[in-house]
Every structure is written in structure tokens, then in C-alpha cells.
Design an enzyme around this catalytic site. Structure first.
Site, PDB file in Angstrom:
ATOM      1  N   HIS A 102       0.303  -1.140   0.262  1.00 38.03           N
ATOM      2  CA  HIS A 102      -0.262   0.276  -0.155  1.00 38.03           C
ATOM      3  C   HIS A 102       0.926   1.265   0.413  1.00 38.03           C
ATOM      4  O   HIS A 102       2.158   0.856  -0.639  1.00 38.03           O
ATOM      5  CB  HIS A 102      -1.081  -0.242   1.178  1.00 38.03           C
ATOM      6  CG  HIS A 102      -1.694  -1.249   1.602  1.00 38.03           C
ATOM      7  ND1 HIS A 102      -2.951  -1.865   0.662  1.00 38.03           N
ATOM      8  CD2 HIS A 102      -1.444  -2.665   1.986  1.00 38.03           C
ATOM      9  CE1 HIS A 102      -3.234  -2.764   0.292  1.00 38.03           C
ATOM     10  NE2 HIS A 102      -2.532  -3.067   1.162  1.00 38.03           N
ATOM     11  N   HIS A 138       2.733  -6.748   4.882  1.00 41.50           N
ATOM     12  CA  HIS A 138       0.903  -6.561   5.331  1.00 41.50           C
ATOM     13  C   HIS A 138       0.511  -6.637   6.278  1.00 41.50           C
ATOM     14  O   HIS A 138       1.257  -7.239   7.127  1.00 41.50           O
ATOM     15  CB  HIS A 138      -0.496  -7.062   4.184  1.00 41.50           C
ATOM     16  CG  HIS A 138       0.236  -6.634   2.276  1.00 41.50           C
ATOM     17  ND1 HIS A 138      -0.176  -5.715   2.100  1.00 41.50           N
ATOM     18  CD2 HIS A 138       1.358  -7.279   2.150  1.00 41.50           C
ATOM     19  CE1 HIS A 138       0.148  -6.106   1.235  1.00 41.50           C
ATOM     20  NE2 HIS A 138       1.113  -6.661   0.777  1.00 41.50           N
ATOM     21  N   GLU A 140       1.375 -11.535   6.083  1.00 39.31           N
ATOM     22  CA  GLU A 140       0.114 -11.664   6.955  1.00 39.31           C
ATOM     23  C   GLU A 140       0.744 -11.023   8.587  1.00 39.31           C
ATOM     24  O   GLU A 140      -0.154 -12.349   8.441  1.00 39.31           O
ATOM     25  CB  GLU A 140      -1.201 -11.936   6.476  1.00 39.31           C
ATOM     26  CG  GLU A 140      -1.780 -11.787   4.972  1.00 39.31           C
ATOM     27  CD  GLU A 140      -2.402 -10.159   4.862  1.00 39.31           C
ATOM     28  OE1 GLU A 140      -1.978  -9.224   5.612  1.00 39.31           O
ATOM     29  OE2 GLU A 140      -2.902 -10.070   3.872  1.00 39.31           O
ATOM     30  N   GLU A 167      -2.822   0.240   7.461  1.00 39.62           N
ATOM     31  CA  GLU A 167      -1.830  -0.600   7.264  1.00 39.62           C
ATOM     32  C   GLU A 167      -0.725  -0.094   6.774  1.00 39.62           C
ATOM     33  O   GLU A 167       0.907  -0.341   6.725  1.00 39.62           O
ATOM     34  CB  GLU A 167      -2.491  -1.674   6.355  1.00 39.62           C
ATOM     35  CG  GLU A 167      -1.844  -3.037   6.242  1.00 39.62           C
ATOM     36  CD  GLU A 167      -2.485  -3.650   5.230  1.00 39.62           C
ATOM     37  OE1 GLU A 167      -1.400  -4.320   4.243  1.00 39.62           O
ATOM     38  OE2 GLU A 167      -3.213  -2.880   4.672  1.00 39.62           O
TER      39      GLU A 167
END
Length: 459
Positions: A292, A361, A422, A307
Site C-alpha cells: 500500500h 502486510h 500477513e 496498514e
């Protein structure tokens, strides 16, 4: 031909006057298929926090579109036979042929006149445009054949797809036969890269640090004493020329590499030591991708933490640790709060021929969801995912959700072993607290480095 008039007017104002003061009026030379269009005087436009608005009356009075105004519902409808656009005063939701779309700014009323956002309407209609900055003129074509008025057909043979700065290196992703001309200038000290017959790609403007009206942008650089900032613009429109400028704090030598054998990445390296190209000299090259960035925040946590901030913090910590490893070299896809398309993240790793690609992430789901999971795409990537996952689970101390197959673009399109991490769930209060705890981040960064070293079998 008349029905194209409104579109031309919209794009002209959008390109020629993107930074106007509020409620000012302007004029410009406008050419449609080579013929100049005369607009009536007194046409006023408004700059609403960077969004240019135009009176809707221009459509009905001068340009032949059908316009319907419903005073009760404050709704304006514009039709041209094939397209129906419905907008409501004060609402950023518009209706295009029955489909809901989002506008950057809502239409407004000014003294009984309805103003609508130019960019939104022009994007719906898809006009081809060329802005001539020297003549302050815009050239519009109602049908596009790949050429621009006043230019030889097909001169823009290349596009700049992405720009990043990491490890004191400028990396530029390009498509086509780009030929950068790099020079060093003084007073002030700077490095200038010109690419003739090159334009910015359509997706480049998704980076919020780029003004897709003015075709200019800037990347602020921190943590590197040699460099103040990186600027980029469409420097010339005939021929199309992209200019990138590295603003230096003092005179600095550099090396240029890349674009060999069809590579889509070139590097201006300010590290003038023995390794001008990442991954040379027998070192393993690791690309760390902070997911991102910029206008794309990623998941939003229980306490509104973003995030993208966690991802970048972790990438920087991993980079710092890997910088101490003699047998590993590291490159970040982004080292600050900027945005890269997914394809450009993969492209950086592929063009550098990296040994490992890792995308960082944080997860999101139901408030009860908790734990760490790691994804791979190819079976050949699974060993890397396992090596990383084992270490991260121990460092986080959360539920082990396992190593899983995932069809994510960045690990699907990279040509080397890749893994997508993650680390925890931002939607879980306990996980979020750990994800943003500096001490936990340090432990996770050390765990990622251990996983990388174990997989690469380096000391």
C-alpha cells in the site's frame, strides 16, 4: 462536430488552469481537429481545493448538449444521445448510464449557477488531448489515431510507469524503447535525466504525488544526506520529453545501469563504490515490498491505525538489519509514503533479478480473527514462506494461522521465490496493539531477517 465542444472546453480548463484562484475567469486557445474554437467571453470557472469546476450552462447555451435541471431534487442531467450523466448538488455520487460512480468533488450552486467538476465529466467522455505549454494552446482530437496535432505520429514510443528512491538509488520503471540522457549540473547541484519520445503512463497518475493535469510531481527524500528531493515532469510536449531531476545537497558522482537486453528498469546510482548494480559481487539481492502507501492506506485498525504505516515501518527496520549483512543486498520498493502499482512492485524485483521478494502486510477481518499467516503462489516458493513464517510466529506470539496458497499479484508475477506476510490482524485490538509496538516490530524484523538468511543459506 458540435457535440464534442463541451468535452473540449472541460479538458482545456482542466489542463490550462489547474491552480487557479477561486472564482476567476480565463481564456485559452482551443483547437479541435486542427480548427480553433472560439468561446464566448465571461465564462467563469472555479478552483475548489484543486478541483476545477465549470458552469453547466456552457453545455446548454453553447455546445449543443441536452441539459435538464430538477429544482426540487437539485439534480442536473446531461445527455448526448449515447451517454447520460446525472449529478446531484452536494453529492459526490453520480449516475453514468445507470451505474453509480464517485466524483472527486460534488456539484455546487453559486448564485443560481450550477458548477460541476471538469475532470469527472471529461474522463467519462474519453477525449484525446495534447497541451502545448509554449503556445498555451490545447489540441483536441475527436477520433484518435495514435498521433497528436503538430507532431509526427507515434513519437511517444516509451512511458514512465513508476519512480522510486531507495538505498541512494533512483529506480525508474519504463515500457518501450526509452533512452535516458543523464547529465550533472551545478548552481544548484542536481542530476538531470531527460527521456525524449517518452510520456507518463496512464497509471502513473495514480500516485498522489503526481499532478496529472500539470504533469509534474515531486518525491521528498529523507534519510539520504546526498539528496534533497526528486522532481519529475512532462518537460516538453513536442517531442514528448519526460524530465527527472535529483536535487542534491552537494555535487555527487553517479553511475547509470539498466535497460540492457530489454530490461524495463534503469538505475541512477549515487553509491560510487564497487557495486553500482544491486545484487552484483556475489551478494544475494532481497527486495522488500511495503504494501500500500500514500492515498492507499490498506486496512484500517480498531483505533484507526493504518496498514500502510505498519508495512513501511517494518520494511525500514528489515532494511536496516539487512544492511549489516555482508552477503546480502536489499532494495525497497518504497522507502517513504508513496504509492506504486502492483505491477511496478513486481517489475522492480524482476528487472533487478532479485533472489527473494517479500511483501509485508497486516490483515483485516472479523474482530475475533487473530494471528499470523504467510502466503506463497508457486510450490517452489513454499520453502521461503515456511522459513519466514516459522520465525515470525515465534516473534509475534499470536495464533499460527499457517502457510497458505495465495493468488496475489505481487507474488504471482515475480519470477523469483516470493512470500506475502500477513503479520497480524489490525481489526483485532490485541493484534493491532502488538503490530504497532516498537519492541514487537523489532523482534519481527529480526525474525524476517533470520528467515531470509536461513532460506538463502548465508551466514
Amino acid at each position: 462536430m458540435k457535440k464534442f465542444g463541451f468535452l473540449m472546453f472541460l479538458v482545456v480548463i482542466m489542463i490550462a488552469f489547474p491552480k487557479m484562484a477561486d472564482a476567476s475567469s480565463y481564456s485559452a486557445k482551443i483547437y479541435l481537429d486542427g480548427q480553433q474554437i472560439n468561446l464566448s467571453s465571461g465564462v467563469k470557472v472555479e478552483n475548489n481545493n484543486g478541483t476545477v469546476m465549470v458552469p453547466i450552462r456552457v453545455i446548454s447555451e453553447n455546445l449543443g448538449f441536452d441539459v435538464y435541471w430538477n429544482k426540487a431534487t437539485k439534480t442536473v442531467t446531461v445527455q448526448d444521445g449515447s451517454q447520460t450523466v446525472t449529478m446531484v448538488i452536494g453529492s459526490q455520487q453520480a449516475d453514468i448510464n445507470g451505474q453509480r460512480v464517485q466524483m472527486t468533488k460534488a456539484p455546487v450552486l453559486r448564485g443560481g449557477t450550477t458548477l460541476v467538476p471538469i475532470r469527472f465529466v471529461s474522463e467519462q467522455m474519453g477525449l484525446q488531448v495534447r497541451w502545448d505549454n509554449a503556445q498555451k494552446s490545447v489540441y483536441l482530437t475527436s477520433s484518435y489515431d495514435g498521433s497528436n496535432p503538430g507532431e509526427e505520429p507515434g513519437v511517444a514510443t516509451s512511458t514512465v510507469d513508476g519512480i522510486s528512491f531507495s538505498e541512494n538509488r533512483l529506480m525508474v520503471a519504463v515500457t518501450g524503447n526509452a533512452k535516458p540522457n543523464v547529465s550533472k549540473l551545478s548552481n544548484p547541484d542536481r542530476i538531470v535525466i531527460d527521456m525524449v519520445n517518452t510520456d507518463f503512463s496512464d497509471t502513473f497518475s495514480s500516485n498522489a504525488s503526481f499532478d496529472d493535469v500539470l504533469k509534474t510531481g515531486q518525491m521528498d527524500v529523507t534519510g539520504y544526506p546526498d539528496v534533497k528531493s526528486v522532481r519529475y515532469s512532462l518537460y516538453n510536449s513536442n517531442p514528448m520529453t519526460v524530465r527527472i531531476v535529483i536535487d542534491l545537497n552537494y555535487a555527487k558522482n553517479y553511475t547509470v545501469s539498466g535497460l540492457e537486453n530489454g530490461s524495463g528498469l534503469f538505475i541512477v546510482d549515487l553509491n560510487t563504490g564497487s557495486n553500482p548494480t544491486p545484487g552484483t559481487g556475489g551478494k544475494k539481492l532481497v527486495v522488500i515490498d511495503a504494501g500500500h502507501g500514500d492515498h492507499d492506506p490498506g486496512a484500517i485498525g480498531v483505533t484507526k491505525k493504518r496498514e500502510k504505516d505498519f508495512n513501511l515501518a517494518m520494511a525500514l527496520k528489515v532494511e536496516k538489519l539487512l544492511a549489516n549483512e555482508q552477503n546480502i543486498e536489499v532494495v525497497l520498493t518504497r522507502s517513504n509514503d508513496t504509492f506504486l502499482e502492483l505491477k511496478d512492485r513486481a517489475k522492480i524485483a524482476n528487472d533487478l533479478k532479485a533472489d527473494v521478494f517479500i511483501s509485508i502486510h497486516a490483515n483485516s477481518g472479523p474482530s475475533t480473527a487473530s494471528g499470523t499467516e504467510t502466503y506463497y503462489y508457486n510450490e517452489s516458493d513454499k520453502a521461503l514462506a515456511n522459513a519466514l513464517h516459522k520465525e515470525i510466529v515465534k516473534a509475534m506470539g499470536l495464533k499460527d494461522r499457517g502457510v497458505r496458497y495465495g493468488n496475489f499479484h505481487v507474488i504471482r508475477e515475480t519470477k523469483m521465490p516470493g512470500a506475502l506476510l500477513e503479520v497480524g490482524f489490525l481489526s483485532n485490538k490485541t493484534d493491532e496493539s502488538k503490530l504497532f509496538d516498537p519492541a514487537t516490530q523489532d523482534r519481527v524484523a529480526e525474525a524476517i531477517v533470520r528467515g531470509i538468511k536461513g532460506y538463502l543459506k548465508v551466514d
